[in-house]
Design a protein around this motif. Sequence first.
Motif, PDB file in Angstrom:
ATOM      1  N   SER A 107       6.558  -2.209   7.056  1.00 55.97           N
ATOM      2  CA  SER A 107       5.418  -2.783   6.507  1.00 55.97           C
ATOM      3  C   SER A 107       5.427  -4.178   6.849  1.00 55.97           C
ATOM      4  CB  SER A 107       5.393  -2.752   4.777  1.00 55.97           C
ATOM      5  OG  SER A 107       6.521  -3.218   4.469  1.00 55.97           O
ATOM      6  N   LEU A 253       4.311   7.980   5.621  1.00 60.81           N
ATOM      7  CA  LEU A 253       4.824   7.945   4.123  1.00 60.81           C
ATOM      8  C   LEU A 253       5.075   8.938   3.321  1.00 60.81           C
ATOM      9  CD1 LEU A 253       2.956   4.568   3.216  1.00 60.81           C
ATOM     10  CD2 LEU A 253       5.003   4.726   4.308  1.00 60.81           C
ATOM     11  N   PRO A 301       5.672   3.532  -1.299  1.00 60.95           N
ATOM     12  CA  PRO A 301       6.429   2.189  -1.657  1.00 60.95           C
ATOM     13  C   PRO A 301       5.249   1.183  -1.711  1.00 60.95           C
ATOM     14  CG  PRO A 301       7.430   3.450   0.367  1.00 60.95           C
ATOM     15  CD  PRO A 301       6.158   3.953   0.163  1.00 60.95           C
ATOM     16  N   ASP A 303       5.401  -1.779  -0.799  1.00 61.09           N
ATOM     17  CA  ASP A 303       5.508  -2.601   0.405  1.00 61.09           C
ATOM     18  C   ASP A 303       4.188  -2.444   1.320  1.00 61.09           C
ATOM     19  OD1 ASP A 303       7.657  -3.848  -0.600  1.00 61.09           O
ATOM     20  OD2 ASP A 303       8.941  -3.159   0.790  1.00 61.09           O
ATOM     21  N   TYR A 304       4.019  -1.005   1.304  1.00 60.64           N
ATOM     22  CA  TYR A 304       2.983  -0.447   2.002  1.00 60.64           C
ATOM     23  C   TYR A 304       1.342  -0.879   1.746  1.00 60.64           C
ATOM     24  CZ  TYR A 304       6.722   1.026   5.047  1.00 60.64           C
ATOM     25  OH  TYR A 304       7.661   1.154   5.976  1.00 60.64           O
TER      26      TYR A 304
END
Length: 531
Positions: A107, A253, A301, A303-304
């Motif tokens: 990411s 993902l 997540p 973060d993505y």
Amino acid sequence: MQVPQLLVLFGSQTGTAQDEAERLGREARRRRLGCRVQALDSYSVANLIREPLVIFVCATTGQGDPPDNMKNFWRFIFRKSLPSSSLCQMDFAVLGLGDSSYANLPSKFIFQFLQEVPSIGAEELNIASSAPQTPPSELQPFLAPVITNQRVTGPQHFQDVRLIEFDITDSNISFAAGDVVFILPSNSEAHTQQFCQVLCLDPNQFFTLKPREPGVPDPPGLPQPCTVWNLVSQYLDIASVPRRSFFELLACLSQHALEREKLLELSSARGQEELWEYCNRPRRTILEVLCDFPHTAGAIPPDYLLDLIPRIRPRAFSIASSLLAHPRRLQILVAVVKYQTRLKEPRHGLCSSWLASLNPGQAGPVRVPLWVRPGSLVFPKTPDTPIIMVGAGTGVAPFRAAIQERVAHGQTGNFLFFGCRQRDQDFYWQTEWQKLEQKGWLTLVTAFSREQEQKVYVQHRLRELGPLVWELLDGQGAYFYLAGNAKYLPTDVSEALMSIFQEEGRLSTADASAYLARLQQTLRFQTETWA
């Protein structure tokens, strides 16, 4: 060994070029390249002489114009004083594309969730300001209070159209007729809550962002620290239709076998027809897609999130008032977008629906982030130059600003051709026009398309008044303006003008076409249309 450095610069109006640039950035990082991805106008162009490797990803807007976020760069690169050898040390490519495999993609940012609530006020969670020191911009909009939000179409009319007025006192905002206001909308409270539930996010959690690569700028317009609620409601465009790259990254993902298989199919080359039928044709949103893949969505997540979902883009509206008539106020005319596809739930325009929902009568101020930019319509400053304005529906908005401005300056010679469906349903500013007409400031010509068996449009009224139109254009040097829907209006009006030039000016088809082209080249024929 030194890590090779790549710079990807994009010029994007609607997000397509940015989407492709981000794809390139992800692919570069997967290959262990140090990579920065930036909008062209956010990059200091003087540093280009020190960049070894650059990829430019650019789109066009309007009639082949550069996007807003690369106009400064475009002007700089064409400076005559710029030496021809300035960039001879730089290797570059234009409009490169990455492939569709994203195994092990890191990411761009790491979400660092805070254990304690920071001691900041709610106003600090917004990049906009209610008392800016400089003219507002996209990076720092003005939080304008909503004064009125009034429906101006009749109860039987198929569309809800709103006249919305903002208070711009102490904003450092100034504007002239033809300028546009950009508004940054928010997602609805219901959609924000649903998104947080589907992705198992705590909306009240605070976070900061840490770039994975050095030199990567923070996301523009996102305050830090920030709450998840603020991120989702004001930044992530969860109501937009996802692009193919969304499905590619989502498949990467996904840990759910069946959902991952379907996502891979939709993101593959052979699955594009199915993707069109599933997503593009019915205008299915990012939020709705995530609800269709609940196991995958629940395991994304955080973060993505910024890699997966694009930023909410500002919407432009023609300013429908003049500061000379309405000091410290700014008005817009908004058609609320709502339509049905094969999906059960109607489709809603994000910005227009959000604006329509604002209630200035509720407790506390209702504020909208906005800023002003020059528009595409420029009106003559000479006092004796007539103007012909052709406005269909909400396309009449910029002409109201122009008429108010010209009347305040004592300018006559204002000719308005206005078209709508029915005079008692969508005749915007009827009383205002009629008062100006009675006082000699305005010549008003109307076309109500649904009030008779044979539909009558503005182009028909132009033909009927062909001698007047020709005299104004050819005899008095009038300027001609057109605003409205781009589907048929520009072609129909251009054909009407061609007919007038041939019949009243006795021009051949070729000469009439050349006459129209000259009007356009000298900015005596200007248009502002939208799809």
